[in-house]
Design a protein around this motif. Structure first.
Motif, PDB file in Angstrom:
ATOM      1  N   PHE A 138       5.760 -25.939   4.453  1.00  0.00           N
ATOM      2  CA  PHE A 138       6.046 -24.942   3.248  1.00  0.00           C
ATOM      3  C   PHE A 138       5.555 -23.660   3.312  1.00  0.00           C
ATOM      4  O   PHE A 138       4.027 -23.028   3.017  1.00  0.00           O
ATOM      5  N   VAL A 139       6.485 -22.719   3.828  1.00  0.00           N
ATOM      6  CA  VAL A 139       6.023 -21.393   4.292  1.00  0.00           C
ATOM      7  C   VAL A 139       6.101 -19.942   2.252  1.00  0.00           C
ATOM      8  O   VAL A 139       6.234 -20.697   1.714  1.00  0.00           O
ATOM      9  N   GLU A 140       4.519 -19.910   2.503  1.00  0.00           N
ATOM     10  CA  GLU A 140       4.541 -19.233   1.347  1.00  0.00           C
ATOM     11  C   GLU A 140       4.973 -17.513   1.762  1.00  0.00           C
ATOM     12  O   GLU A 140       4.512 -16.915   2.927  1.00  0.00           O
ATOM     13  N   TYR A 141       5.015 -17.015   0.905  1.00  0.00           N
ATOM     14  CA  TYR A 141       5.904 -15.056   0.884  1.00  0.00           C
ATOM     15  C   TYR A 141       4.754 -14.579   0.385  1.00  0.00           C
ATOM     16  O   TYR A 141       4.663 -14.826  -1.098  1.00  0.00           O
ATOM     17  N   ILE A 142       4.096 -14.418   0.756  1.00  0.00           N
ATOM     18  CA  ILE A 142       2.695 -13.405   0.059  1.00  0.00           C
ATOM     19  C   ILE A 142       2.627 -11.514   0.044  1.00  0.00           C
ATOM     20  O   ILE A 142       2.725 -11.319   0.792  1.00  0.00           O
ATOM     21  N   ARG A 143       2.291 -11.166  -1.620  1.00  0.00           N
ATOM     22  CA  ARG A 143       3.040 -10.091  -0.945  1.00  0.00           C
ATOM     23  C   ARG A 143       0.957  -8.805  -1.014  1.00  0.00           C
ATOM     24  O   ARG A 143       0.276  -9.675  -1.745  1.00  0.00           O
ATOM     25  N   PHE A 144       1.176  -8.564  -0.402  1.00  0.00           N
ATOM     26  CA  PHE A 144       0.185  -7.051  -0.425  1.00  0.00           C
ATOM     27  C   PHE A 144       0.304  -5.887  -0.667  1.00  0.00           C
ATOM     28  O   PHE A 144       1.464  -5.586  -0.275  1.00  0.00           O
ATOM     29  N   GLU A 145      -0.613  -5.446  -1.164  1.00  0.00           N
ATOM     30  CA  GLU A 145      -0.553  -3.847  -1.507  1.00  0.00           C
ATOM     31  C   GLU A 145      -1.745  -2.866  -0.675  1.00  0.00           C
ATOM     32  O   GLU A 145      -2.402  -3.841  -0.946  1.00  0.00           O
ATOM     33  N   ALA A 146      -1.403  -1.963  -0.010  1.00  0.00           N
ATOM     34  CA  ALA A 146      -2.319  -1.380   0.172  1.00  0.00           C
ATOM     35  C   ALA A 146      -1.830   0.641  -1.094  1.00  0.00           C
ATOM     36  O   ALA A 146      -0.895   0.525  -1.290  1.00  0.00           O
ATOM     37  N   THR A 147      -3.511   1.079  -1.499  1.00  0.00           N
ATOM     38  CA  THR A 147      -2.737   2.416  -2.613  1.00  0.00           C
ATOM     39  C   THR A 147      -3.676   3.428  -1.839  1.00  0.00           C
ATOM     40  O   THR A 147      -4.202   3.535  -0.491  1.00  0.00           O
ATOM     41  N   GLN A 148      -3.223   4.755  -1.976  1.00  0.00           N
ATOM     42  CA  GLN A 148      -3.554   6.036  -1.956  1.00  0.00           C
ATOM     43  C   GLN A 148      -3.352   5.998  -0.504  1.00  0.00           C
ATOM     44  O   GLN A 148      -2.198   5.878   0.285  1.00  0.00           O
ATOM     45  N   ASP A 149      -4.919   5.977   0.690  1.00  0.00           N
ATOM     46  CA  ASP A 149      -4.935   6.847   1.908  1.00  0.00           C
ATOM     47  C   ASP A 149      -4.269   5.372   2.665  1.00  0.00           C
ATOM     48  O   ASP A 149      -4.796   5.678   4.061  1.00  0.00           O
ATOM     49  N   ARG A 150      -4.857   4.441   1.828  1.00  0.00           N
ATOM     50  CA  ARG A 150      -4.864   2.745   2.906  1.00  0.00           C
ATOM     51  C   ARG A 150      -3.200   2.342   3.352  1.00  0.00           C
ATOM     52  O   ARG A 150      -2.815   1.449   3.537  1.00  0.00           O
ATOM     53  N   VAL A 151      -2.202   3.328   2.879  1.00  0.00           N
ATOM     54  CA  VAL A 151      -0.839   2.672   2.851  1.00  0.00           C
ATOM     55  C   VAL A 151      -0.196   2.994   4.294  1.00  0.00           C
ATOM     56  O   VAL A 151       0.793   2.626   4.784  1.00  0.00           O
ATOM     57  N   ASN A 152      -1.365   3.865   5.125  1.00  0.00           N
ATOM     58  CA  ASN A 152      -0.677   3.920   6.490  1.00  0.00           C
ATOM     59  C   ASN A 152      -0.956   2.613   7.888  1.00  0.00           C
ATOM     60  O   ASN A 152      -1.123   2.998   8.114  1.00  0.00           O
ATOM     61  N   ILE A 153      -2.249   1.940   6.452  1.00  0.00           N
ATOM     62  CA  ILE A 153      -2.469   0.392   7.722  1.00  0.00           C
ATOM     63  C   ILE A 153      -1.155  -0.101   8.007  1.00  0.00           C
ATOM     64  O   ILE A 153      -1.694  -0.835   8.710  1.00  0.00           O
ATOM     65  N   PHE A 154      -0.212  -0.059   7.600  1.00  0.00           N
ATOM     66  CA  PHE A 154       0.212  -0.939   7.376  1.00  0.00           C
ATOM     67  C   PHE A 154       2.067   0.089   8.946  1.00  0.00           C
ATOM     68  O   PHE A 154       2.755  -0.496   8.957  1.00  0.00           O
ATOM     69  N   ASP A 155       1.363   0.965   9.585  1.00  0.00           N
ATOM     70  CA  ASP A 155       2.720   2.184  10.332  1.00  0.00           C
ATOM     71  C   ASP A 155       3.207   1.308  11.468  1.00  0.00           C
ATOM     72  O   ASP A 155       3.911   1.517  11.219  1.00  0.00           O
ATOM     73  N   ASN A 156       2.382   0.565  11.755  1.00  0.00           N
ATOM     74  CA  ASN A 156       2.274   0.625  13.604  1.00  0.00           C
ATOM     75  C   ASN A 156       2.592  -1.142  13.282  1.00  0.00           C
ATOM     76  O   ASN A 156       2.218  -1.845  14.134  1.00  0.00           O
ATOM     77  N   LEU A 157       2.795  -2.022  12.188  1.00  0.00           N
ATOM     78  CA  LEU A 157       3.202  -3.455  12.116  1.00  0.00           C
ATOM     79  C   LEU A 157       5.259  -3.057  12.754  1.00  0.00           C
ATOM     80  O   LEU A 157       5.814  -2.230  11.910  1.00  0.00           O
ATOM     81  N   THR A 158       5.280  -4.816  12.753  1.00  0.00           N
ATOM     82  CA  THR A 158       6.726  -5.039  12.969  1.00  0.00           C
ATOM     83  C   THR A 158       7.083  -6.522  12.598  1.00  0.00           C
ATOM     84  O   THR A 158       6.078  -7.699  12.555  1.00  0.00           O
ATOM     85  N   VAL A 159       8.271  -6.377  12.077  1.00  0.00           N
ATOM     86  CA  VAL A 159       8.294  -7.663  11.693  1.00  0.00           C
ATOM     87  C   VAL A 159       8.568  -8.993  12.283  1.00  0.00           C
ATOM     88  O   VAL A 159       9.212  -8.496  13.602  1.00  0.00           O
ATOM     89  N   GLY A 160       7.505  -9.715  11.942  1.00  0.00           N
ATOM     90  CA  GLY A 160       7.590 -11.205  13.008  1.00  0.00           C
ATOM     91  C   GLY A 160       6.131 -11.194  14.017  1.00  0.00           C
ATOM     92  O   GLY A 160       6.233 -11.836  14.208  1.00  0.00           O
TER      93      GLY A 160
END
Length: 124
Positions: free
Chosen positions: A35-57
């Motif tokens: 039972f895989v759960e798909y969870i939505r996280f958000e980053a705001t303001q100056d933290r939006v860049n913390i997802f830059d170096n990620l890749t799917v998988g």
């Protein structure tokens, strides 16, 4: 709070107002693999860049705060919203935190032949 999972989807930066921006990250969290759960996280303001170096998988650990707030519409009906606001993402693959994987083919052969001593107490 922290959880571990796989990056499922990385959203683009959304400029919500002139002074507010956000970005979403969807993480596949499988505490129970059936039972895989798909969870939505958000980053705001100056933290939006913390997802830059990620890749799917990619396997990650995400640190976040749970936020909740009410909103009352024109008719006076109040609705409550929850947000998972990310503040740190750590990649797990290739880090010291990840346990080394050993395959049977990676292990050296073991010599199980007699070592020359006859004091073996095994009955067979």
């Amino acid at each position: 709070m922290e959880i571990r999972g796989k990056v499922h989807e990385i959203g683009g930066i959304q400029q919500v107002t002139e002074s507010f921006k956000k970005r979403d990250l969807i993480v596949a969290h499988a505490e129970n693999p059936q039972f895989v759960e798909y969870i939505r996280f958000e980053a705001t303001q100056d933290r939006v860049n913390i997802f830059d170096n990620l890749t799917v998988g990619e396997d990650i650990e995400i640190s976040f705060n749970l936020r909740g707030r009410p909103w009352t519409n024109k008719e006076g009906v109040t609705t409550y919203f929850n947000s998972l606001v990310a503040w740190r993402v750590t990649k797990l693959a290739g880090t010291a935190a990840a346990a080394p994987q050993h395959n049977v083919g990676d292990m050296p052969p073991v010599d199980i032949s007699s070592s020359g001593s006859d004091d073996d107490d095994l009955p067979f």
